[in-house]
Scaffold this motif. Sequence first.
Motif, PDB file in Angstrom:
ATOM      1  N   ILE A 115       0.867  -1.183   0.000  1.00 61.04           N
ATOM      2  CA  ILE A 115       0.000   0.000   0.000  1.00 61.04           C
ATOM      3  C   ILE A 115       0.899   1.227   0.000  1.00 61.04           C
ATOM      4  N   LEU A 116       0.685   2.124  -0.945  1.00 61.89           N
ATOM      5  CA  LEU A 116       1.399   3.400  -0.994  1.00 61.89           C
ATOM      6  C   LEU A 116       0.489   4.479  -0.419  1.00 61.89           C
ATOM      7  N   MET A 117       1.019   5.230   0.560  1.00 59.21           N
ATOM      8  CA  MET A 117       0.230   6.284   1.198  1.00 59.21           C
ATOM      9  C   MET A 117       0.739   7.646   0.734  1.00 59.21           C
ATOM     10  N   ARG A 118       0.023   8.262  -0.207  1.00 63.63           N
ATOM     11  CA  ARG A 118       0.319   9.636  -0.610  1.00 63.63           C
ATOM     12  C   ARG A 118      -0.850  10.186  -1.411  1.00 63.63           C
ATOM     13  N   ARG A 119      -0.981  11.519  -1.402  1.00 64.09           N
ATOM     14  CA  ARG A 119      -2.099  12.143  -2.110  1.00 64.09           C
ATOM     15  C   ARG A 119      -1.814  12.301  -3.597  1.00 64.09           C
ATOM     16  N   VAL A 138      -0.435   1.835  11.558  1.00 68.26           N
ATOM     17  CA  VAL A 138       0.170   0.513  11.397  1.00 68.26           C
ATOM     18  C   VAL A 138       0.029  -0.317  12.666  1.00 68.26           C
ATOM     19  N   ALA A 139       0.163   0.314  13.829  1.00 68.09           N
ATOM     20  CA  ALA A 139       0.043  -0.422  15.088  1.00 68.09           C
ATOM     21  C   ALA A 139      -1.343  -1.052  15.221  1.00 68.09           C
ATOM     22  N   ALA A 140      -2.378  -0.315  14.855  1.00 69.81           N
ATOM     23  CA  ALA A 140      -3.737  -0.858  14.918  1.00 69.81           C
ATOM     24  C   ALA A 140      -3.911  -2.002  13.921  1.00 69.81           C
ATOM     25  N   MET A 141      -3.311  -1.870  12.753  1.00 71.41           N
ATOM     26  CA  MET A 141      -3.407  -2.936  11.748  1.00 71.41           C
ATOM     27  C   MET A 141      -2.711  -4.203  12.233  1.00 71.41           C
ATOM     28  N   ARG A 142      -1.583  -4.047  12.909  1.00 69.69           N
ATOM     29  CA  ARG A 142      -0.900  -5.210  13.477  1.00 69.69           C
ATOM     30  C   ARG A 142      -1.775  -5.886  14.525  1.00 69.69           C
ATOM     31  N   GLU A 143      -2.438  -5.083  15.343  1.00 68.06           N
ATOM     32  CA  GLU A 143      -3.309  -5.636  16.376  1.00 68.06           C
ATOM     33  C   GLU A 143      -4.467  -6.411  15.741  1.00 68.06           C
ATOM     34  N   GLY A 144      -5.029  -5.851  14.681  1.00 69.82           N
ATOM     35  CA  GLY A 144      -6.099  -6.557  13.985  1.00 69.82           C
ATOM     36  C   GLY A 144      -5.614  -7.821  13.314  1.00 69.82           C
ATOM     37  N   ALA A 145      -4.411  -7.769  12.712  1.00 67.13           N
ATOM     38  CA  ALA A 145      -3.857  -8.924  11.999  1.00 67.13           C
ATOM     39  C   ALA A 145      -3.611 -10.105  12.927  1.00 67.13           C
ATOM     40  N   VAL A 176       2.801  -6.877   9.344  1.00 69.51           N
ATOM     41  CA  VAL A 176       2.459  -5.568   8.785  1.00 69.51           C
ATOM     42  C   VAL A 176       3.582  -4.615   9.174  1.00 69.51           C
ATOM     43  N   ARG A 177       4.239  -4.011   8.194  1.00 69.13           N
ATOM     44  CA  ARG A 177       5.372  -3.151   8.518  1.00 69.13           C
ATOM     45  C   ARG A 177       5.375  -1.896   7.648  1.00 69.13           C
ATOM     46  N   SER A 178       5.960  -0.839   8.195  1.00 68.27           N
ATOM     47  CA  SER A 178       6.128   0.422   7.463  1.00 68.27           C
ATOM     48  C   SER A 178       7.435   0.385   6.696  1.00 68.27           C
ATOM     49  N   VAL A 179       7.417   0.899   5.474  1.00 70.82           N
ATOM     50  CA  VAL A 179       8.604   0.938   4.624  1.00 70.82           C
ATOM     51  C   VAL A 179       8.679   2.314   3.980  1.00 70.82           C
ATOM     52  N   GLU A 180       9.817   2.984   4.141  1.00 66.41           N
ATOM     53  CA  GLU A 180      10.027   4.271   3.485  1.00 66.41           C
ATOM     54  C   GLU A 180      10.603   4.022   2.089  1.00 66.41           C
ATOM     55  N   THR A 181       9.993   4.611   1.070  1.00 61.30           N
ATOM     56  CA  THR A 181      10.461   4.463  -0.308  1.00 61.30           C
ATOM     57  C   THR A 181      10.611   5.853  -0.933  1.00 61.30           C
ATOM     58  N   PRO A 182      11.359   5.968  -2.014  1.00 64.69           N
ATOM     59  CA  PRO A 182      11.476   7.277  -2.668  1.00 64.69           C
ATOM     60  C   PRO A 182      10.134   7.853  -3.112  1.00 64.69           C
ATOM     61  N   ALA A 183       9.170   6.989  -3.392  1.00 66.96           N
ATOM     62  CA  ALA A 183       7.860   7.460  -3.847  1.00 66.96           C
ATOM     63  C   ALA A 183       6.962   7.881  -2.694  1.00 66.96           C
ATOM     64  N   GLY A 184       7.339   7.501  -1.465  1.00 65.82           N
ATOM     65  CA  GLY A 184       6.514   7.814  -0.318  1.00 65.82           C
ATOM     66  C   GLY A 184       6.408   6.632   0.624  1.00 65.82           C
ATOM     67  N   PRO A 185       5.762   6.816   1.769  1.00 65.56           N
ATOM     68  CA  PRO A 185       5.659   5.726   2.744  1.00 65.56           C
ATOM     69  C   PRO A 185       4.736   4.618   2.246  1.00 65.56           C
ATOM     70  N   GLU A 186       5.177   3.395   2.434  1.00 62.01           N
ATOM     71  CA  GLU A 186       4.371   2.237   2.075  1.00 62.01           C
ATOM     72  C   GLU A 186       4.120   1.372   3.307  1.00 62.01           C
ATOM     73  N   VAL A 211      -9.168  -0.924   9.415  1.00 62.41           N
ATOM     74  CA  VAL A 211      -8.658  -0.750  10.781  1.00 62.41           C
ATOM     75  C   VAL A 211      -7.667   0.403  10.811  1.00 62.41           C
ATOM     76  N   GLY A 212      -6.720   0.415   9.857  1.00 63.96           N
ATOM     77  CA  GLY A 212      -5.720   1.471   9.817  1.00 63.96           C
ATOM     78  C   GLY A 212      -6.303   2.856   9.595  1.00 63.96           C
ATOM     79  N   ALA A 213      -7.428   2.911   8.884  1.00 63.58           N
ATOM     80  CA  ALA A 213      -8.089   4.189   8.616  1.00 63.58           C
ATOM     81  C   ALA A 213      -8.963   4.647   9.776  1.00 63.58           C
ATOM     82  N   GLY A 214      -9.152   3.784  10.781  1.00 61.50           N
ATOM     83  CA  GLY A 214      -9.956   4.137  11.937  1.00 61.50           C
ATOM     84  C   GLY A 214     -11.427   3.796  11.816  1.00 61.50           C
ATOM     85  N   SER A 215     -11.827   3.176  10.725  1.00 63.55           N
ATOM     86  CA  SER A 215     -13.236   2.821  10.538  1.00 63.55           C
ATOM     87  C   SER A 215     -13.617   1.567  11.321  1.00 63.55           C
ATOM     88  N   TRP A 216     -12.637   0.702  11.568  1.00 59.47           N
ATOM     89  CA  TRP A 216     -12.848  -0.520  12.350  1.00 59.47           C
ATOM     90  C   TRP A 216     -11.939  -0.484  13.572  1.00 59.47           C
TER      91      TRP A 216
END
Length: 257
Positions: A115-119, A138-145, A176-186, A211-216
């Motif tokens: 998943i790429l997170m950028r506008r 990401v922490a909430a997504m890990r908890e859900g996973a 579930v992990r965060s990764v910094e890339t030249p295109a943006g956070p993934e 879950v990560g978006a806060g809807s769940w």
Amino acid sequence: MPRYALKIEYHGAPFAGWQRQNDQKTVQGAIEDALARLEPRAHTIAAAGRTDAGVHALAQVAHCDMERDWDPFRLSEALNYHLKPAPVAIVDCAQVAADWHARFSALQRRYLFRILMRRAPATHQSGLVWQVKQDLDVAAMREGAAHLIGRHDFTTFRSTICQAESPTKTLDHLEVRSVETPAGPEIHFDVRARSFLHNQVRSFVGTLERVGAGSWHPDQVGVALQARDRAACGPVCPPQGLYLAHVDYNIAPFESA
């Protein structure tokens, strides 16, 4: 007839999935057509996993039976020549035992989802990631996973057209992990199991994105799992961020494994 294992990389966008179809472009069809250029006859290959339309592979594994005794390097080079310009590449090839099977000999399959997170619209990563415009927790997504790991009835996360005999599977690993890339956070999802149900990984990711978006709440993932009801699943995410990343065997067929 000597049998060969093929490690295959492909971009899934132009294809209607892995499995051969008479009226659409598929990865299996492209490779079988290339094999027929080398040995003119009907070819049928078997793969470790049947990826859906738009899904990519970093290391799909298939096997083929040939009449000639091919040097593995020359076979891979010849196939790559005849596969052009399709975005499919044989990245490794090895001769294997006659009873070795790409699907049935596999011990575990590993999938990666990005998943790429950028506008701003994705450019270089277009078609290779699922882009979302908001930051995800990401922490909430890990908890859900964590609710999904282990042996469960995964009916909730199974496509209604899934042909598996049972919805019960063992999920060995879901990171579930965060990764910094030249295109943006993934956010990367590393998912491992011996076998998967149809749309299972995309159902996981789509639900965890909520879950990560806060809807769940993260615990809602466990509630959905226990419901054993497809209607309890979150949205199924699009295919373009999904990759078949690795297949494990008792004896690795490739030197580079």
